[in-house]
Design a protein around this motif. Structure first.
Motif, PDB file in Angstrom:
ATOM      1  N   ALA A 298      16.797  47.004  25.902  1.00  0.00           N
ATOM      2  CA  ALA A 298      16.286  46.219  24.773  1.00  0.00           C
ATOM      3  C   ALA A 298      16.270  44.719  25.041  1.00  0.00           C
ATOM      4  O   ALA A 298      15.663  43.967  24.268  1.00  0.00           O
ATOM      5  N   ARG A 299      16.921  44.260  26.096  1.00  0.00           N
ATOM      6  CA  ARG A 299      17.101  42.815  26.279  1.00  0.00           C
ATOM      7  C   ARG A 299      15.787  42.067  26.470  1.00  0.00           C
ATOM      8  O   ARG A 299      15.565  41.013  25.869  1.00  0.00           O
ATOM      9  N   GLU A 300      14.898  42.584  27.293  1.00  0.00           N
ATOM     10  CA  GLU A 300      13.679  41.845  27.617  1.00  0.00           C
ATOM     11  C   GLU A 300      12.791  41.664  26.388  1.00  0.00           C
ATOM     12  O   GLU A 300      12.361  40.550  26.072  1.00  0.00           O
ATOM     13  N   ILE A 301      12.497  42.736  25.672  1.00  0.00           N
ATOM     14  CA  ILE A 301      11.621  42.637  24.509  1.00  0.00           C
ATOM     15  C   ILE A 301      12.280  41.822  23.399  1.00  0.00           C
ATOM     16  O   ILE A 301      11.608  41.083  22.674  1.00  0.00           O
ATOM     17  N   THR A 302      13.612  41.893  23.296  1.00  0.00           N
ATOM     18  CA  THR A 302      14.316  41.098  22.280  1.00  0.00           C
ATOM     19  C   THR A 302      14.282  39.621  22.628  1.00  0.00           C
ATOM     20  O   THR A 302      14.005  38.772  21.769  1.00  0.00           O
ATOM     21  N   ALA A 303      14.557  39.301  23.901  1.00  0.00           N
ATOM     22  CA  ALA A 303      14.520  37.902  24.341  1.00  0.00           C
ATOM     23  C   ALA A 303      13.123  37.304  24.178  1.00  0.00           C
ATOM     24  O   ALA A 303      12.974  36.109  23.894  1.00  0.00           O
ATOM     25  N   ALA A 304      12.097  38.137  24.343  1.00  0.00           N
ATOM     26  CA  ALA A 304      10.721  37.655  24.230  1.00  0.00           C
ATOM     27  C   ALA A 304      10.294  37.441  22.781  1.00  0.00           C
ATOM     28  O   ALA A 304       9.253  36.832  22.518  1.00  0.00           O
ATOM     29  N   GLY A 305      11.075  37.956  21.828  1.00  0.00           N
ATOM     30  CA  GLY A 305      10.728  37.808  20.420  1.00  0.00           C
ATOM     31  C   GLY A 305       9.922  38.961  19.862  1.00  0.00           C
ATOM     32  O   GLY A 305       9.408  38.882  18.750  1.00  0.00           O
ATOM     33  N   GLY A 306       9.828  40.067  20.629  1.00  0.00           N
ATOM     34  CA  GLY A 306       9.065  41.216  20.160  1.00  0.00           C
ATOM     35  C   GLY A 306       9.894  42.236  19.406  1.00  0.00           C
ATOM     36  O   GLY A 306       9.338  43.199  18.859  1.00  0.00           O
ATOM     37  N   ALA A 307      11.211  42.041  19.377  1.00  0.00           N
ATOM     38  CA  ALA A 307      12.087  42.993  18.693  1.00  0.00           C
ATOM     39  C   ALA A 307      13.371  42.298  18.289  1.00  0.00           C
ATOM     40  O   ALA A 307      13.710  41.227  18.815  1.00  0.00           O
ATOM     41  N   ARG A 308      14.071  42.925  17.376  1.00  0.00           N
ATOM     42  CA  ARG A 308      15.434  42.522  17.021  1.00  0.00           C
ATOM     43  C   ARG A 308      16.342  43.700  17.330  1.00  0.00           C
ATOM     44  O   ARG A 308      16.019  44.843  16.981  1.00  0.00           O
ATOM     45  N   THR A 309      17.466  43.419  17.989  1.00  0.00           N
ATOM     46  CA  THR A 309      18.407  44.472  18.356  1.00  0.00           C
ATOM     47  C   THR A 309      19.651  44.376  17.481  1.00  0.00           C
ATOM     48  O   THR A 309      20.213  43.291  17.313  1.00  0.00           O
ATOM     49  N   ILE A 310      20.053  45.515  16.922  1.00  0.00           N
ATOM     50  CA  ILE A 310      21.261  45.596  16.103  1.00  0.00           C
ATOM     51  C   ILE A 310      22.183  46.634  16.732  1.00  0.00           C
ATOM     52  O   ILE A 310      21.784  47.793  16.900  1.00  0.00           O
ATOM     53  N   ALA A 311      23.389  46.221  17.108  1.00  0.00           N
ATOM     54  CA  ALA A 311      24.355  47.178  17.639  1.00  0.00           C
ATOM     55  C   ALA A 311      24.663  48.227  16.585  1.00  0.00           C
ATOM     56  O   ALA A 311      24.675  47.928  15.378  1.00  0.00           O
ATOM     57  N   GLN A 312      24.931  49.452  17.014  1.00  0.00           N
ATOM     58  CA  GLN A 312      25.124  50.527  16.042  1.00  0.00           C
ATOM     59  C   GLN A 312      26.267  50.236  15.078  1.00  0.00           C
ATOM     60  O   GLN A 312      26.173  50.559  13.895  1.00  0.00           O
ATOM     61  N   ASP A 313      27.340  49.615  15.553  1.00  0.00           N
ATOM     62  CA  ASP A 313      28.460  49.293  14.670  1.00  0.00           C
ATOM     63  C   ASP A 313      28.061  48.305  13.573  1.00  0.00           C
ATOM     64  O   ASP A 313      28.699  48.251  12.514  1.00  0.00           O
ATOM     65  N   ASP A 314      27.029  47.514  13.837  1.00  0.00           N
ATOM     66  CA  ASP A 314      26.563  46.516  12.864  1.00  0.00           C
ATOM     67  C   ASP A 314      25.369  46.999  12.048  1.00  0.00           C
ATOM     68  O   ASP A 314      24.873  46.272  11.178  1.00  0.00           O
ATOM     69  N   PHE A 315      24.910  48.211  12.335  1.00  0.00           N
ATOM     70  CA  PHE A 315      23.693  48.731  11.709  1.00  0.00           C
ATOM     71  C   PHE A 315      24.040  49.340  10.355  1.00  0.00           C
ATOM     72  O   PHE A 315      24.367  50.517  10.230  1.00  0.00           O
ATOM     73  N   THR A 316      24.000  48.509   9.334  1.00  0.00           N
ATOM     74  CA  THR A 316      24.308  48.922   7.967  1.00  0.00           C
ATOM     75  C   THR A 316      23.054  48.762   7.111  1.00  0.00           C
ATOM     76  O   THR A 316      22.112  48.047   7.489  1.00  0.00           O
ATOM     77  N   PRO A 317      22.997  49.406   5.956  1.00  0.00           N
ATOM     78  CA  PRO A 317      21.835  49.203   5.074  1.00  0.00           C
ATOM     79  C   PRO A 317      21.593  47.728   4.747  1.00  0.00           C
ATOM     80  O   PRO A 317      20.446  47.275   4.737  1.00  0.00           O
ATOM     81  N   LYS A 318      22.665  46.993   4.509  1.00  0.00           N
ATOM     82  CA  LYS A 318      22.513  45.579   4.177  1.00  0.00           C
ATOM     83  C   LYS A 318      21.911  44.788   5.332  1.00  0.00           C
ATOM     84  O   LYS A 318      21.016  43.955   5.136  1.00  0.00           O
ATOM     85  N   GLU A 319      22.397  45.050   6.566  1.00  0.00           N
ATOM     86  CA  GLU A 319      21.880  44.325   7.739  1.00  0.00           C
ATOM     87  C   GLU A 319      20.422  44.698   7.989  1.00  0.00           C
ATOM     88  O   GLU A 319      19.600  43.841   8.321  1.00  0.00           O
ATOM     89  N   LEU A 320      20.098  45.972   7.844  1.00  0.00           N
ATOM     90  CA  LEU A 320      18.709  46.388   8.031  1.00  0.00           C
ATOM     91  C   LEU A 320      17.802  45.702   7.017  1.00  0.00           C
ATOM     92  O   LEU A 320      16.725  45.196   7.378  1.00  0.00           O
ATOM     93  N   ALA A 321      18.212  45.669   5.759  1.00  0.00           N
ATOM     94  CA  ALA A 321      17.392  45.020   4.732  1.00  0.00           C
ATOM     95  C   ALA A 321      17.185  43.549   5.050  1.00  0.00           C
ATOM     96  O   ALA A 321      16.079  43.004   4.870  1.00  0.00           O
ATOM     97  N   LYS A 322      18.223  42.891   5.541  1.00  0.00           N
ATOM     98  CA  LYS A 322      18.113  41.465   5.891  1.00  0.00           C
ATOM     99  C   LYS A 322      17.096  41.259   7.008  1.00  0.00           C
ATOM    100  O   LYS A 322      16.227  40.369   6.921  1.00  0.00           O
ATOM    101  N   GLN A 323      17.184  42.084   8.059  1.00  0.00           N
ATOM    102  CA  GLN A 323      16.256  41.940   9.183  1.00  0.00           C
ATOM    103  C   GLN A 323      14.832  42.319   8.780  1.00  0.00           C
ATOM    104  O   GLN A 323      13.866  41.698   9.228  1.00  0.00           O
ATOM    105  N   MET A 324      14.704  43.327   7.930  1.00  0.00           N
ATOM    106  CA  MET A 324      13.375  43.728   7.458  1.00  0.00           C
ATOM    107  C   MET A 324      12.704  42.595   6.694  1.00  0.00           C
ATOM    108  O   MET A 324      11.500  42.333   6.854  1.00  0.00           O
ATOM    109  N   GLN A 325      13.456  41.904   5.857  1.00  0.00           N
ATOM    110  CA  GLN A 325      12.871  40.805   5.097  1.00  0.00           C
ATOM    111  C   GLN A 325      12.442  39.661   6.012  1.00  0.00           C
ATOM    112  O   GLN A 325      11.386  39.062   5.816  1.00  0.00           O
ATOM    113  N   ARG A 326      13.268  39.357   7.007  1.00  0.00           N
ATOM    114  CA  ARG A 326      12.916  38.284   7.938  1.00  0.00           C
ATOM    115  C   ARG A 326      11.628  38.601   8.686  1.00  0.00           C
ATOM    116  O   ARG A 326      10.815  37.715   8.946  1.00  0.00           O
TER     117      ARG A 326
END
Length: 381
Positions: A298-326
């Motif tokens: 995931a590093r290359e596409i994330t560094a390029a700005g084509g994706a956002r990476t969320i570690a599984q331990d941090d993948f909560t409904p609240k975090e997903l909603a925040k990233q979705m809105q952004r």
């Protein structure tokens, strides 16, 4: 000049999809191809129709000394069966795509002095490919930076990318789907060929936390495990979010074509298809993947700005909603992310891999002058 090639791959989608893409390209060039895999691989739906297939025994190196001994016996039996196949099929080269079923096929090729190559789909060289790296004639990589690759193998490395199906590659010529501020927002959720329970647990609740005006625009396609699918369907219904659910998506290219955003694991084939099609994503790498290779993928596409990476331990409904809105509340920013994902793609991967394979299997007198290409620089770790 028509020749024969054997492709050897483990039975997961990550190994089988690029092998199938290469098989199709070699067939188009007039060659004959045989597949060596396990029972999962030869039954993989829709990938190797019309290709002769062979199941070889291949034990897994697990279970302590007793398990290793059993695996060794199975691999030797698989090698003997592969050698018998080679005496009748007479391949010009054998190409491994990782996974334990590839190991006896490559061992047999070494014994028969047949040219060999391996293709690594992930950003970390896999266990079987590491075992044979010193013996094969060429190592094709999907990432410019490939971990666990030794410097002493530098001379045999070619960075070609990860081949994808032609139907996915064709999406590069189609524009990113129009996204109007009040229009439908299409989300594709996929955990790879087997689905992912963490996505099923988090995504419906995360989408429900979006602002009402955004949530009402959603249209979701969600691939889930069979044991999760009824509960996931009930969750979407509870949140009044339109969703189609399936345990397998045979029409993945078409699903990618209309998706504005993909929520997925970071398997090699998933990343290759996202970058081929140019689709922005929220990625949740599988933490138990060998050598944490999905995080590396995931590093290359994330560094390029084509994706956002969320570690599984941090993948909560609240975090997903925040990233979705952004990502989702600014159509221009989302389209820009799609372009950045597309820029990471390697659209010529299958052509370059097929060129490499043909060079391996051809006598020097059959190669056109200047056919050999310089090996591209690869970072080692």
């Amino acid at each position: 000049m028509s020749r024969h090639f054997v492709l050897a791959a483990g039975g997961t989608g990550g190994h089988m999809v690029p092998a199938a893409a290469l098989a199709a390209e070699l067939n188009k060039r007039g060659h004959r191809v045989a597949l060596v895999s396990d029972l999962r691989g030869v039954r993989f739906p829709g990938l190797f129709e019309g290709v002769q297939t062979h199941v070889l025994p291949a034990g897994r190196l697990a279970g302590g000394p007793i398990g290793w001994a059993q695996a060794g016996r199975e691999m030797l039996r698989g090698r003997a069966m592969a050698r018998e196949l080679y005496r009748t099929f007479k391949p010009s080269a054998v190409i491994g795509f990782g996974g334990y079923p590839a190991f006896p096929a490559l061992l047999a090729a070494f014994a028969e002095d047949i040219p060999t190559a391996v293709h690594e789909q992930n950003a970390v060289l896999g266990r079987v490919n590491r075992l044979v790296a010193g013996k094969v004639d060429a190592i094709a990589t999907s990432y410019a930076k490939t971990e666990r690759l030794k410097r002493k193998h530098e001379g045999k490395v070619r960075h070609v990318g990860n081949p994808v199906r032609e139907a996915v590659l064709n999406l590069r010529s189609r524009p990113y789907p129009l996204l109007e501020e009040e229009g439908i927002f299409r989300v594709l959720v996929t955990g790879g060929s087997q689905g992912a329970s963490i996505l099923s647990k988090v995504v419906p609740d995360g989408l429900s936390m979006l602002p009402v005006n955004f949530r009402r625009r959603l249209q979701v396609t969600h691939q889930a495990r069979i044991e999760d699918i009824d509960a996931v369907r009930a969750k979407y219904a509870e949140h009044e979010i339109p969703a189609e659910l399936a345990t397998y998506l045979p029409d993945m290219p078409e699903q990618l074509a209309w998706a504005h955003l993909v929520i997925a694991r970071a398997g090699a084939s998933t990343i290759a298809e996202l970058t081929a099609a140019g689709r922005p994503a929220i990625l949740v790498p599988l933490p138990s993947a060998t050598d944490d290779h999905q995080t590396a993928n995931a590093r290359e596409i994330t560094a390029a700005g084509g994706a956002r990476t969320i570690a599984q331990d941090d993948f909560t409904p609240k975090e997903l909603a925040k990233q979705m809105q952004r990502l989702g509340l600014d159509p221009a920013a989302l389209e820009n992310a799609a372009g950045r994902a597309r820029a990471c793609g390697k659209p010529d991967a299958v052509r370059d891999l097929a060129d490499l394979v043909e060079q391996l299997g051809a006598p020097l007198s059959a190669l056109p002058v200047g056919v050999a290409k310089p090996v591209k620089k690869v970072a080692y770790a």
